[in-house]
Design a protein around this motif. Structure first.
Motif, PDB file in Angstrom:
ATOM      1  N   GLU A   2       0.834  -1.197   0.000  1.00  0.00           N
ATOM      2  CA  GLU A   2       0.000   0.000   0.000  1.00  0.00           C
ATOM      3  C   GLU A   2       0.873   1.254   0.000  1.00  0.00           C
ATOM      4  OE1 GLU A   2      -2.619  -0.386   3.409  1.00  0.00           O
ATOM      5  OE2 GLU A   2      -2.759  -2.552   3.077  1.00  0.00           O
ATOM      6  N   ILE A   3       0.513   2.200  -0.837  1.00  0.00           N
ATOM      7  CA  ILE A   3       1.180   3.497  -0.896  1.00  0.00           C
ATOM      8  C   ILE A   3       0.160   4.546  -0.474  1.00  0.00           C
ATOM      9  CG2 ILE A   3       2.286   5.213  -2.388  1.00  0.00           C
ATOM     10  CD1 ILE A   3       3.149   2.783  -4.170  1.00  0.00           C
ATOM     11  N   TYR A   4       0.513   5.301   0.546  1.00  0.00           N
ATOM     12  CA  TYR A   4      -0.402   6.315   1.068  1.00  0.00           C
ATOM     13  C   TYR A   4       0.026   7.702   0.601  1.00  0.00           C
ATOM     14  CZ  TYR A   4      -2.536   2.848   4.098  1.00  0.00           C
ATOM     15  OH  TYR A   4      -3.212   1.748   4.570  1.00  0.00           O
ATOM     16  N   THR A   5      -0.911   8.397   0.003  1.00  0.00           N
ATOM     17  CA  THR A   5      -0.706   9.788  -0.388  1.00  0.00           C
ATOM     18  C   THR A   5      -1.772  10.626   0.318  1.00  0.00           C
ATOM     19  OG1 THR A   5      -2.177   9.716  -2.310  1.00  0.00           O
ATOM     20  CG2 THR A   5       0.110   8.998  -2.643  1.00  0.00           C
ATOM     21  N   ALA A   6      -1.747  11.923   0.106  1.00  0.00           N
ATOM     22  CA  ALA A   6      -2.710  12.788   0.782  1.00  0.00           C
ATOM     23  C   ALA A   6      -4.148  12.479   0.384  1.00  0.00           C
ATOM     24  CB  ALA A   6      -2.386  14.254   0.496  1.00  0.00           C
ATOM     25  N   ASP A   7      -4.346  11.824  -0.767  1.00  0.00           N
ATOM     26  CA  ASP A   7      -5.711  11.551  -1.211  1.00  0.00           C
ATOM     27  C   ASP A   7      -6.150  10.106  -0.964  1.00  0.00           C
ATOM     28  OD1 ASP A   7      -4.157  10.337  -3.108  1.00  0.00           O
ATOM     29  OD2 ASP A   7      -5.222  11.166  -4.836  1.00  0.00           O
ATOM     30  N   GLY A   8      -5.372   9.324  -0.206  1.00  0.00           N
ATOM     31  CA  GLY A   8      -5.840   7.998   0.149  1.00  0.00           C
ATOM     32  C   GLY A   8      -4.814   6.900  -0.002  1.00  0.00           C
ATOM     33  N   CYS A   9      -5.311   5.681  -0.091  1.00  0.00           N
ATOM     34  CA  CYS A   9      -4.486   4.478  -0.116  1.00  0.00           C
ATOM     35  C   CYS A   9      -4.516   3.862  -1.509  1.00  0.00           C
ATOM     36  CB  CYS A   9      -5.024   3.487   0.921  1.00  0.00           C
ATOM     37  SG  CYS A   9      -4.283   1.854   0.854  1.00  0.00           S
ATOM     38  N   HIS A  10      -3.333   3.632  -2.056  1.00  0.00           N
ATOM     39  CA  HIS A  10      -3.192   3.044  -3.387  1.00  0.00           C
ATOM     40  C   HIS A  10      -2.540   1.670  -3.226  1.00  0.00           C
ATOM     41  CE1 HIS A  10      -3.840   7.132  -5.097  1.00  0.00           C
ATOM     42  NE2 HIS A  10      -3.221   7.480  -3.983  1.00  0.00           N
ATOM     43  N   ILE A  11      -3.218   0.637  -3.679  1.00  0.00           N
ATOM     44  CA  ILE A  11      -2.697  -0.728  -3.556  1.00  0.00           C
ATOM     45  C   ILE A  11      -2.166  -1.162  -4.911  1.00  0.00           C
ATOM     46  CG2 ILE A  11      -3.242  -3.109  -2.966  1.00  0.00           C
ATOM     47  CD1 ILE A  11      -5.449  -2.050  -1.161  1.00  0.00           C
ATOM     48  N   ILE A  12      -0.895  -1.540  -4.938  1.00  0.00           N
ATOM     49  CA  ILE A  12      -0.241  -1.839  -6.219  1.00  0.00           C
ATOM     50  C   ILE A  12      -0.103  -3.337  -6.453  1.00  0.00           C
ATOM     51  CG2 ILE A  12       0.972   0.371  -6.267  1.00  0.00           C
ATOM     52  CD1 ILE A  12       3.520  -1.176  -5.366  1.00  0.00           C
ATOM     53  N   THR A  13      -0.714  -4.137  -5.585  1.00  0.00           N
ATOM     54  CA  THR A  13      -0.612  -5.586  -5.709  1.00  0.00           C
ATOM     55  C   THR A  13      -1.973  -6.180  -6.059  1.00  0.00           C
ATOM     56  OG1 THR A  13      -0.752  -5.586  -3.285  1.00  0.00           O
ATOM     57  CG2 THR A  13       1.413  -5.946  -4.267  1.00  0.00           C
ATOM     58  N   ASP A  14      -1.969  -7.459  -6.402  1.00  0.00           N
ATOM     59  CA  ASP A  14      -3.174  -8.173  -6.820  1.00  0.00           C
ATOM     60  C   ASP A  14      -4.228  -8.132  -5.708  1.00  0.00           C
ATOM     61  OD1 ASP A  14      -5.079 -10.219  -7.424  1.00  0.00           O
ATOM     62  OD2 ASP A  14      -3.576 -11.269  -8.635  1.00  0.00           O
ATOM     63  N   PRO A  15      -5.475  -7.765  -6.024  1.00  0.00           N
ATOM     64  CA  PRO A  15      -6.533  -7.742  -4.993  1.00  0.00           C
ATOM     65  C   PRO A  15      -6.701  -9.079  -4.279  1.00  0.00           C
ATOM     66  CG  PRO A  15      -7.291  -6.636  -6.983  1.00  0.00           C
ATOM     67  CD  PRO A  15      -5.963  -7.265  -7.319  1.00  0.00           C
ATOM     68  N   ALA A  16      -6.276 -10.154  -4.890  1.00  0.00           N
ATOM     69  CA  ALA A  16      -6.383 -11.466  -4.238  1.00  0.00           C
ATOM     70  C   ALA A  16      -5.587 -11.523  -2.944  1.00  0.00           C
ATOM     71  CB  ALA A  16      -5.902 -12.556  -5.188  1.00  0.00           C
ATOM     72  N   TYR A  17      -4.583 -10.640  -2.801  1.00  0.00           N
ATOM     73  CA  TYR A  17      -3.731 -10.651  -1.621  1.00  0.00           C
ATOM     74  C   TYR A  17      -4.035  -9.480  -0.683  1.00  0.00           C
ATOM     75  CZ  TYR A  17      -1.310 -13.868  -4.695  1.00  0.00           C
ATOM     76  OH  TYR A  17      -1.022 -14.920  -5.538  1.00  0.00           O
ATOM     77  N   ASP A  18      -5.163  -8.821  -0.875  1.00  0.00           N
ATOM     78  CA  ASP A  18      -5.527  -7.708  -0.001  1.00  0.00           C
ATOM     79  C   ASP A  18      -5.600  -8.163   1.455  1.00  0.00           C
ATOM     80  OD1 ASP A  18      -5.707  -5.981  -2.110  1.00  0.00           O
ATOM     81  OD2 ASP A  18      -7.860  -5.599  -1.914  1.00  0.00           O
ATOM     82  N   ASP A  19      -5.139  -7.297   2.334  1.00  0.00           N
ATOM     83  CA  ASP A  19      -5.280  -7.524   3.764  1.00  0.00           C
ATOM     84  C   ASP A  19      -6.780  -7.546   4.101  1.00  0.00           C
ATOM     85  OD1 ASP A  19      -5.282  -7.451   6.526  1.00  0.00           O
ATOM     86  OD2 ASP A  19      -3.896  -5.768   6.689  1.00  0.00           O
ATOM     87  N   PRO A  20      -7.272  -8.552   4.820  1.00  0.00           N
ATOM     88  CA  PRO A  20      -8.701  -8.596   5.158  1.00  0.00           C
ATOM     89  C   PRO A  20      -9.203  -7.363   5.892  1.00  0.00           C
ATOM     90  CG  PRO A  20      -7.670 -10.712   5.610  1.00  0.00           C
ATOM     91  CD  PRO A  20      -6.560  -9.758   5.254  1.00  0.00           C
ATOM     92  N   ARG A  21      -8.295  -6.657   6.581  1.00  0.00           N
ATOM     93  CA  ARG A  21      -8.736  -5.475   7.318  1.00  0.00           C
ATOM     94  C   ARG A  21      -9.291  -4.398   6.394  1.00  0.00           C
ATOM     95  NH1 ARG A  21      -4.101  -3.160   5.717  1.00  0.00           N
ATOM     96  NH2 ARG A  21      -3.993  -0.889   5.890  1.00  0.00           N
ATOM     97  N   LEU A  22      -8.862  -4.393   5.122  1.00  0.00           N
ATOM     98  CA  LEU A  22      -9.245  -3.326   4.204  1.00  0.00           C
ATOM     99  C   LEU A  22     -10.749  -3.276   3.976  1.00  0.00           C
ATOM    100  CD1 LEU A  22      -6.331  -3.708   1.637  1.00  0.00           C
ATOM    101  CD2 LEU A  22      -6.661  -1.806   3.237  1.00  0.00           C
ATOM    102  N   ALA A  23     -11.398  -4.421   4.050  1.00  0.00           N
ATOM    103  CA  ALA A  23     -12.854  -4.455   3.838  1.00  0.00           C
ATOM    104  C   ALA A  23     -13.605  -3.722   4.932  1.00  0.00           C
ATOM    105  CB  ALA A  23     -13.325  -5.900   3.758  1.00  0.00           C
TER     106      ALA A  23
END
Length: 284
Positions: A115-136
């Motif tokens: 995850e890359i955080y900028t002033a406008d939010g969180c950008h995930i550069i990896t496959d959604p299949a590996y998303d951290d469950p907390r993100l939901a």
């Protein structure tokens, strides 16, 4: 003079104000309201974004400038505006060092959530299949994106770089950080056993606490800070009184002046009764 006018209380969210996966308890809410009604100043210090934090602290009387992105931003909660921002730096001779490192992390850790955080939010550069469950369960704006649109940190400053993976894989990442000399540009730390984070060398909860002391809201105040994990240690040391939750990491307890109850047992209520009302900071 109200009884708590000279006191500023600032707390981490997850594992401190809020039990992991929980919400602010009625007991904590009442304690914070009693504290602020008595003239106290209350703020939060978290790795989260301001947008994400709203979902956890809605309705709380936050008056103090608060700390976000694990110290990359000091934010005026009342006016909804940053007061101080410290993005990840890039050397003039190598402006693409962070995008290049992010790409190397994608190759090194193929099942990580990056995850890359900028002033406008969180950008995930990896496959959604590996998303951290907390993100939901989060409240902030999340975008799955390629790395290319974020490849100019001068145009889009990176406030925080975040990797979620197993502890074994994160140890491989630690080795890569040293091998590629990224530790010369950033402070790295664990905010959970499976979360490894990067912020600028001059960015931390502790450093932003010192910025807060220089503002009118913090000047002359006795500052009580509460936290539970390694990313809170510097803040607890910088405060006049550092309080670790009873569920805190052992090193965080060692960094604190006092160890309170577990987050699930309403730490803010404990601090009000055992630190603030008893003036325990006079002995800390």
């Amino acid at each position: 003079m109200k009884p708590y006018e000279n006191i500023l209380l600032i707390t981490d969210l997850d594992g401190t104000l809020v039990p992991h996966g929980g919400r602010v308890s009625d007991e904590n809410r009442r304690a914070i309201e009693t504290f602020t009604a008595g003239g106290g100043c209350f703020g939060i210090a978290t790795g989260r974004t301001p947008e994400d934090s709203v979902g956890f602290v809605k309705g709380l009387p936050i008056q103090a400038p608060s700390i976000f992105y694990n110290g990359a931003m000091l934010y005026d909660w009342q006016r909804k505006t940053p007061l101080c921002v410290r993005p990840l730096p890039s050397p003039p001779e190598d402006p693409a060092c962070w995008p290049r490192f992010a790409a190397a992390c994608q190759h090194l850790l193929p099942t990580a959530c990056i995850e890359i955080y900028t002033a406008d939010g969180c950008h995930i550069i990896t496959d959604p299949a590996y998303d951290d469950p907390r993100l939901a369960k989060e409240f902030f704006h999340i975008v799955h994106t390629a790395l290319a649109p974020l490849s100019d940190p001068q145009e889009t400053p990176w406030l925080k770089f975040f990797v979620n993976d197993t502890p074994a894989q994160l140890r491989r990442l630690e080795a890569a950080v040293h091998a590629q000399h990224m530790d010369a540009l950033a402070t790295t730390f664990y905010s959970e056993v499976n979360y490894f984070e990067f912020v600028a060398k001059d960015a931390s909860k502790g450093a932003m606490l010192e910025e807060l002391r220089r503002l009118p809201a913090g000047s002359g105040k006795i500052i009580i800070a509460a936290g539970d994990f390694l990313n809170d240690n510097e803040m607890l040391r910088a405060a006049d009184v550092g309080v670790a939750s009873g569920n805190a990491h052992a090193a965080t307890k060692a960094a604190a002046d006092l160890v309170g109850c577990a987050a699930s047992d309403h730490l803010m209520a404990w601090i009000l009764e055992n630190v603030i009302k008893k003036r325990a900071f006079l002995r800390a």
